[in-house]
Design a protein around this motif. Structure first.
Motif, mmCIF file in Angstrom:
data_model
loop_
_atom_site.group_PDB
_atom_site.id
_atom_site.type_symbol
_atom_site.label_atom_id
_atom_site.label_comp_id
_atom_site.label_asym_id
_atom_site.label_seq_id
_atom_site.Cartn_x
_atom_site.Cartn_y
_atom_site.Cartn_z
ATOM 1 N N PHE A 1 0.787 -1.333 0.089
ATOM 2 C CA PHE A 1 0.147 -0.014 -0.081
ATOM 3 C C PHE A 1 0.847 1.239 0.020
ATOM 4 N N THR A 2 2.148 1.231 0.965
ATOM 5 C CA THR A 2 2.879 2.582 0.706
ATOM 6 C C THR A 2 3.501 2.834 -0.670
ATOM 7 N N VAL A 3 3.885 1.710 -1.135
ATOM 8 C CA VAL A 3 4.643 1.838 -2.470
ATOM 9 C C VAL A 3 3.456 2.157 -3.593
ATOM 10 N N LYS B 1 9.516 13.137 -2.475
ATOM 11 C CA LYS B 1 9.795 13.152 -1.226
ATOM 12 C C LYS B 1 8.540 13.616 -0.514
ATOM 13 N N PRO B 2 7.815 14.639 -0.911
ATOM 14 C CA PRO B 2 6.659 14.875 -0.332
ATOM 15 C C PRO B 2 5.627 14.053 -0.358
ATOM 16 N N ALA B 3 5.456 13.132 -1.645
ATOM 17 C CA ALA B 3 4.370 12.535 -1.966
ATOM 18 C C ALA B 3 4.603 11.061 -0.822
ATOM 19 N N LEU B 4 6.105 10.906 -0.602
ATOM 20 C CA LEU B 4 6.262 9.753 0.022
ATOM 21 C C LEU B 4 5.756 10.010 1.604
ATOM 22 N N MET B 5 6.139 11.209 2.001
ATOM 23 C CA MET B 5 5.646 11.609 3.200
ATOM 24 C C MET B 5 4.288 11.667 3.491
ATOM 25 N N SER B 6 3.290 12.070 2.479
ATOM 26 C CA SER B 6 1.873 12.051 2.444
ATOM 27 C C SER B 6 1.402 10.643 2.514
ATOM 28 N N SER B 7 2.171 9.792 1.752
ATOM 29 C CA SER B 7 1.362 8.341 1.676
ATOM 30 C C SER B 7 1.728 7.714 3.045
ATOM 31 N N CYS B 8 2.924 7.844 3.667
ATOM 32 C CA CYS B 8 3.155 7.322 4.951
ATOM 33 C C CYS B 8 2.222 7.815 6.049
ATOM 34 N N VAL C 1 -0.704 9.147 5.561
ATOM 35 C CA VAL C 1 -2.265 8.640 5.378
ATOM 36 C C VAL C 1 -2.295 7.369 6.038
ATOM 37 N N LEU C 2 -1.345 6.456 5.581
ATOM 38 C CA LEU C 2 -1.588 4.910 6.142
ATOM 39 C C LEU C 2 -1.488 4.967 7.568
ATOM 40 N N VAL C 3 -0.314 5.809 8.176
ATOM 41 C CA VAL C 3 -0.181 5.711 9.668
ATOM 42 C C VAL C 3 -1.616 6.065 10.122
ATOM 43 N N MET C 4 -2.113 7.028 9.717
ATOM 44 C CA MET C 4 -3.488 7.855 10.430
ATOM 45 C C MET C 4 -4.510 6.656 10.089
ATOM 46 N N THR C 5 -4.617 6.092 9.089
ATOM 47 C CA THR C 5 -5.604 4.844 8.977
ATOM 48 C C THR C 5 -5.454 3.788 9.658
ATOM 49 N N THR C 6 -4.163 3.378 9.932
ATOM 50 C CA THR C 6 -4.042 2.235 10.796
ATOM 51 C C THR C 6 -4.268 2.481 11.937
ATOM 52 N N ALA C 7 -4.020 3.815 12.631
ATOM 53 C CA ALA C 7 -4.527 4.060 13.852
ATOM 54 C C ALA C 7 -5.918 4.227 14.371
ATOM 55 N N LEU C 8 -6.649 4.787 13.220
ATOM 56 C CA LEU C 8 -7.975 4.869 13.338
ATOM 57 C C LEU C 8 -8.675 3.426 13.506
ATOM 58 N N TRP C 9 -8.339 2.665 12.485
ATOM 59 C CA TRP C 9 -8.841 1.242 12.325
ATOM 60 C C TRP C 9 -8.502 0.411 13.396
ATOM 61 N N GLU C 10 -7.116 0.476 13.909
ATOM 62 C CA GLU C 10 -6.651 -0.636 15.041
ATOM 63 C C GLU C 10 -6.617 -0.331 16.052
ATOM 64 N N LEU D 1 2.976 -1.020 11.106
ATOM 65 C CA LEU D 1 3.935 0.412 11.077
ATOM 66 C C LEU D 1 5.213 -0.342 10.512
ATOM 67 N N VAL D 2 5.782 -1.354 10.714
ATOM 68 C CA VAL D 2 6.868 -2.046 9.948
ATOM 69 C C VAL D 2 6.490 -2.206 8.486
ATOM 70 N N GLY D 3 5.290 -2.560 8.102
ATOM 71 C CA GLY D 3 5.273 -2.732 6.668
ATOM 72 C C GLY D 3 5.204 -1.198 6.021
ATOM 73 N N ILE D 4 4.776 -0.125 6.459
ATOM 74 C CA ILE D 4 4.918 1.094 6.024
ATOM 75 C C ILE D 4 6.369 1.565 6.097
ATOM 76 N N LEU D 5 7.159 1.292 7.076
ATOM 77 C CA LEU D 5 8.712 1.625 7.111
ATOM 78 C C LEU D 5 9.229 0.613 5.862
ATOM 79 N N PHE D 6 8.935 -0.386 5.480
ATOM 80 C CA PHE D 6 9.199 -1.150 4.551
ATOM 81 C C PHE D 6 8.913 -0.536 3.246
ATOM 82 N N GLY D 7 7.911 -0.171 3.389
ATOM 83 C CA GLY D 7 7.622 0.261 1.921
ATOM 84 C C GLY D 7 8.277 1.760 1.679
ATOM 85 N N ALA D 8 8.494 2.565 2.750
ATOM 86 C CA ALA D 8 9.141 3.664 2.384
ATOM 87 C C ALA D 8 10.472 3.651 2.166
#
Length: 216
Positions: A58-60, A139-146, A148-157, A184-191
């Motif tokens: 998802f991050t990629v 770089k800004p696109a990567l920061m945005s994707s990370c 969004v996914l961290v916020m989604t994970t936090a809301l969902w989980e 979170l580790v998956g998001i880091l790997f994607g980044a």
């Protein structure tokens, strides 16, 4: 043009990782183990591994989608992919059992739930491309994707599943900390994968992010 190829590579890799995650979620079997202590919150099984790989994908893929709005060629590619997906889902509409088996939703439910999000994302990033295209740089696109996914994970989980509902059923009542960590580790790997694909530091002579000829 070279940056476009890198982004398309990210799209292919992101989709491949998502398919791998779905496959592993259905086929992977091993004895679960506790990551920390003996509490159920730290229980790691095939689902957590699939989550980690899925969040990497998802991050990629999200990085590709956001940064693609800086290029007319990639916007055209997105439109072609959207048409192909819509046609594919429409053709499977009468027999959507496989979709329910994988995602737990029918084709119609998936279309209804995701269409507003997808169209909203198009409107948002189209506006960004028009007003502040610098935010679509790699770089800004990567920061945005990370983000969004961290916020989604936090809301969902951390809220929805523990305290609101689990796929329409009763809430779980506790937080799956191991799954949060795997996400979170998956998001880091994607980044890290995106950084490798994009080849930091960014090339300074790439017209796709500098000249309006290939940008909105």
């Amino acid at each position: 043009m070279r940056q476009n190829r890198r982004q398309l590579l990210a799209l292919v890799m992101g989709v491949a990782l998502l398919i791998l995650a779905i496959t592993l979620n259905r086929a992977l079997t091993f004895t679960p183990f506790h990551l920390i202590g003996l509490s159920r919150e730290w229980w790691v099984g095939p689902r957590e591994i699939a989550h980690m790989i899925g969040l990497t994908g998802f991050t990629v893929a999200a990085w590709y989608f956001i940064s693609s709005f800086a290029s007319r060629r990639l916007i055209a590619t997105n439109i072609a992919i959207t048409v192909a997906v819509v046609v594919g889902l429409a053709s499977s509409w009468p027999e959507d059992g496989w979709l329910y088996d994988v995602f737990g939703v029918t084709t119609f439910e998936l279309a209804v739930s995701l269409s507003p999000i997808y169209l909203g994302a198009w409107a948002l990033f189209g506006l960004i491309a028009w007003k502040t295209p610098s935010l679509l740089r790699p770089k800004p696109a990567l920061m945005s994707s990370c983000l969004v996914l961290v916020m989604t994970t936090a809301l969902w989980e951390l809220y929805i599943q523990p305290f609101d509902n689990v796929y329409g059923g009763p809430p779980r009542g506790w937080i799956e900390m191991a799954q949060v960590l795997c996400d979170l580790v998956g998001i880091l790997f994607g980044a890290l994968i995106v950084q490798r694909i994009a080849g930091w530091p960014e090339p300074q002579n790439e017209a796709v992010f500098r000249k309006p000829r290939d940008c909105i």
